[in-house]
Design a protein around this motif. Structure first.
Motif, PDB file in Angstrom:
ATOM      1  N   PHE A 112      -0.316   3.733 -14.862  1.00 36.17           N
ATOM      2  CA  PHE A 112       0.477   3.374 -16.109  1.00 36.17           C
ATOM      3  C   PHE A 112      -0.040   1.886 -16.290  1.00 36.17           C
ATOM      4  N   TYR A 113      -0.403   1.092 -15.182  1.00 33.07           N
ATOM      5  CA  TYR A 113      -0.555  -0.399 -15.119  1.00 33.07           C
ATOM      6  C   TYR A 113      -2.376  -0.232 -15.520  1.00 33.07           C
ATOM      7  N   GLY A 114      -3.159   0.791 -15.541  1.00 31.21           N
ATOM      8  CA  GLY A 114      -4.280   0.460 -15.811  1.00 31.21           C
ATOM      9  C   GLY A 114      -5.435   0.448 -14.482  1.00 31.21           C
ATOM     10  N   VAL A 115      -4.593   1.028 -13.185  1.00 27.46           N
ATOM     11  CA  VAL A 115      -5.320   0.740 -11.995  1.00 27.46           C
ATOM     12  C   VAL A 115      -5.995   1.924 -12.049  1.00 27.46           C
ATOM     13  N   GLU A 116      -7.567   2.123 -11.603  1.00 24.85           N
ATOM     14  CA  GLU A 116      -8.343   3.358 -11.588  1.00 24.85           C
ATOM     15  C   GLU A 116      -8.649   3.524 -10.123  1.00 24.85           C
ATOM     16  N   GLN A 117      -9.192   4.923 -10.150  1.00 26.63           N
ATOM     17  CA  GLN A 117      -9.455   5.493  -8.744  1.00 26.63           C
ATOM     18  C   GLN A 117      -8.583   5.537  -7.407  1.00 26.63           C
ATOM     19  N   MET A 118      -7.421   5.417  -7.736  1.00 28.14           N
ATOM     20  CA  MET A 118      -6.351   5.353  -6.545  1.00 28.14           C
ATOM     21  C   MET A 118      -6.451   6.507  -5.946  1.00 28.14           C
ATOM     22  N   ILE A 119      -6.414   7.717  -6.574  1.00 32.66           N
ATOM     23  CA  ILE A 119      -6.539   9.099  -5.885  1.00 32.66           C
ATOM     24  C   ILE A 119      -7.779   9.666  -5.842  1.00 32.66           C
ATOM     25  N   GLY A 120      -8.274  10.088  -4.775  1.00 33.30           N
ATOM     26  CA  GLY A 120      -9.648  10.549  -4.435  1.00 33.30           C
ATOM     27  C   GLY A 120     -10.646   9.591  -4.053  1.00 33.30           C
ATOM     28  N   ASP A 121     -11.655   9.775  -3.826  1.00 35.06           N
ATOM     29  CA  ASP A 121     -12.978   8.941  -3.684  1.00 35.06           C
ATOM     30  C   ASP A 121     -12.818   8.505  -2.299  1.00 35.06           C
ATOM     31  N   VAL A 122     -12.140   7.560  -2.035  1.00 42.03           N
ATOM     32  CA  VAL A 122     -11.980   7.008  -0.559  1.00 42.03           C
ATOM     33  C   VAL A 122     -10.687   6.751  -0.312  1.00 42.03           C
ATOM     34  N   TRP A 123     -10.047   7.011   1.044  1.00 46.57           N
ATOM     35  CA  TRP A 123      -8.904   6.275   1.367  1.00 46.57           C
ATOM     36  C   TRP A 123      -8.707   4.823   1.481  1.00 46.57           C
ATOM     37  N   GLU A 124      -7.710   4.080   0.988  1.00 39.60           N
ATOM     38  CA  GLU A 124      -7.815   2.795   1.130  1.00 39.60           C
ATOM     39  C   GLU A 124      -6.673   2.104   2.009  1.00 39.60           C
ATOM     40  N   TRP A 125      -7.495   1.377   2.793  1.00 31.86           N
ATOM     41  CA  TRP A 125      -6.539   0.714   3.883  1.00 31.86           C
ATOM     42  C   TRP A 125      -5.715  -0.345   2.848  1.00 31.86           C
ATOM     43  N   THR A 126      -4.448  -0.326   3.460  1.00 26.51           N
ATOM     44  CA  THR A 126      -3.391  -1.292   3.055  1.00 26.51           C
ATOM     45  C   THR A 126      -3.285  -2.288   4.062  1.00 26.51           C
ATOM     46  N   SER A 127      -2.482  -3.606   3.954  1.00 26.21           N
ATOM     47  CA  SER A 127      -2.127  -4.333   5.010  1.00 26.21           C
ATOM     48  C   SER A 127      -1.006  -3.761   5.764  1.00 26.21           C
ATOM     49  N   SER A 128      -0.225  -2.648   5.588  1.00 23.71           N
ATOM     50  CA  SER A 128       0.773  -2.343   6.246  1.00 23.71           C
ATOM     51  C   SER A 128       0.851  -1.679   7.455  1.00 23.71           C
TER      52      SER A 128
END
Ligand code: FE2
Length: 436
Positions: A347-363
């Motif tokens: 919705f906000y326009g963020v891309e490639q959040m699903i797939g490609d690479v697992w994304e580290w978060t600070s949590s």
């Protein structure tokens, strides 16, 4: 069988096809331990069958154990990965026979199953969701083992969309509450529950994952030699390991190379970076004048639709992933170029959040309010509060069945044999970085 059960049967067949393809190799490759971080491939193969026997046949189906004497060998909690090669585990041919024997009876249990039963293992066929996702997760682990072994094979050259990296570098997410986690997705794990409101201040988040070009700039700027960018544990890890770039990278003159499933190739500068530890991601973010997003910031940017006041199962909506929306399922054995999936934007326009690479978060990995362990404590609960950081979004090696906005993965901050990358975020109060 009705449509729902037919779909489950098809998922079972598909995931098994995957496991068999990843263990279609010489016995020596399957029984060897390629890294103390990983099990021998043949352990994973029999383990997924044993898990299926425990949960579908015994717990849900009430069937007498087929081979109770091997349960102990495949209990991931009794034997750390580094010890698994010394166990009297089943050999490749025996492992294949065993898992086939289990599978033969699993379809009978599926046939008898009442998905409207009040038993939470039966309801919505949860137990089948459990074993299907579990096997896909081990398949992804097996891919990481192959990559570590340096053995040629399992490269797939499926076509990926080309990158269109134009657009803003960062996306603004306004302040406000959103719903994190889920009460309604039937195959969600215990750690994704319960749905709860989280109120976040406004923040910026990168529109795309950090790419190899930007990461190489950090390396070439001396990022690995400057303790200012590293947290103390990260700096200790850097010194101890001598890490100088992402895992599998080497330098030849002016060119960065990587080895991907046994194939050396120049690092494609337009791809998301992968094979970085949490410490590397954290150091890069500091160098860039930013920080890693929290898990809540990641999830809000991925799934929240403030107009409808509801969370989407995927960034683009609730429709299943397809190859025009996200790079999943080992279609190609690599992340897609940056900007390859504008149609998969949130919705906000963020891309490639699903797939490609697992994304580290600070949590850190912690329970949500109202957490109740199900169906067993060792899935999530025993890991809460340990030395882990949460990863989100799934990689090119993850299957659509095991990826969604709410899905939480976790690993030690020093791990980088998994298919991990990251994106950065920035608090609104923080100054816009100058040097990049
Ligand atoms: Fe497992």
């Amino acid at each position: 069988m009705n449509d729902f059960k037919e779909r489950i049967a098809a998922e079972l067949t598909a995931v098994r096809g995957r496991s068999l393809a990843y263990t279609d190799a010489e016995d020596d490759l399957l029984v060897r331990q390629h890294s103390p971080l990983m099990s021998p491939l043949v352990w994973d193969l029999a383990h997924v069958g044993n898990y299926e026997e425990l949960w579908v046949l015994r717990e849900a189906g009430g069937i007498t154990p087929l081979r109770p004497e091997i349960d102990d060998l495949y209990d991931a909690f009794k034997h750390p990965r580094k010890n698994r090669p010394s166990l009297p585990i089943l050999g490749p041919a025996e492992a294949r026979r065993y898992i086939e024997g289990v599978r033969g009876r699993v379809l009978d249990v599926l046939d008898r199953l009442d998905p409207e039963s009040p038993d939470p293992l039966h309801r919505d066929a949860f137990v089948f969701g459990l074993v299907i996702q579990h096997e896909h997760q081990h398949d992804e682990t097996m891919l990481a083992t192959w990559q570590l072994s340096g053995t040629a094979g399992l490269i797939r050259d499926g076509e990926l969309p080309s990158g269109k990296p134009y657009g803003p570098e960062e996306v603004f997410v306004p302040a406000g509450p959103f719903t994190m986690g889920t009460d309604t997705l039937p195959w969600a794990y215990d750690n994704e529950r319960s749905a709860h409101r989280v109120d976040l201040p406004a923040y910026w988040i990168d529109r795309l994952p950090v790419g190899n070009r930007a990461y190489a700039d950090f390396v070439e700027d001396g990022g690995y030699d400057d303790p200012r960018w590293w947290n103390p544990q990260g700096w200790a890890w850097r010194r101890e390991t001598g890490a100088f770039a992402p895992l599998f990278w080497t330098r030849d003159g002016d060119t960065w190379w990587r080895t991907r499933f046994g194939r050396p190739e120049p690092v494609p500068m337009d791809e998301p970076v992968q094979h970085v530890s949490w410490h590397e991601a954290d150091a890069y973010a500091r160098w860039a004048g930013k920080r890693l997003p929290t898990e809540a910031e990641w999830e809000k940017a991925c799934g929240w639709n403030p107009e409808a006041e509801r969370a989407r199962k995927y960034p683009w909506g609730d429709d299943d992933p397809d190859p025009g929306l996200a790079n999943l399922g080992h279609h190609a054995a690599r992340p897609a170029p940056l900007g390859a999936y504008p149609a998969g934007a949130s919705f906000y326009g963020v891309e490639q959040m699903i797939g490609d690479v697992w994304e580290w978060t600070s949590s850190e990995f912690l329970p949500y309010p109202g957490f109740r362990s199900f169906p067993y404590r060792e899935y999530s609960e025993v890991f809460f509060g340990g030395d882990y950081r949460v990863l989100r979004g799934g990689s090119w090696a993850a299957d659509p069945a095991a990826v969604r906005t709410t899905f939480r993965n976790w690993d030690h901050p020093i791990r980088r044999q998994i298919f991990t990358g990251f994106r950065c975020a920035r608090s609104v109060s923080a100054e816009r970085p100058e040097h990049r």
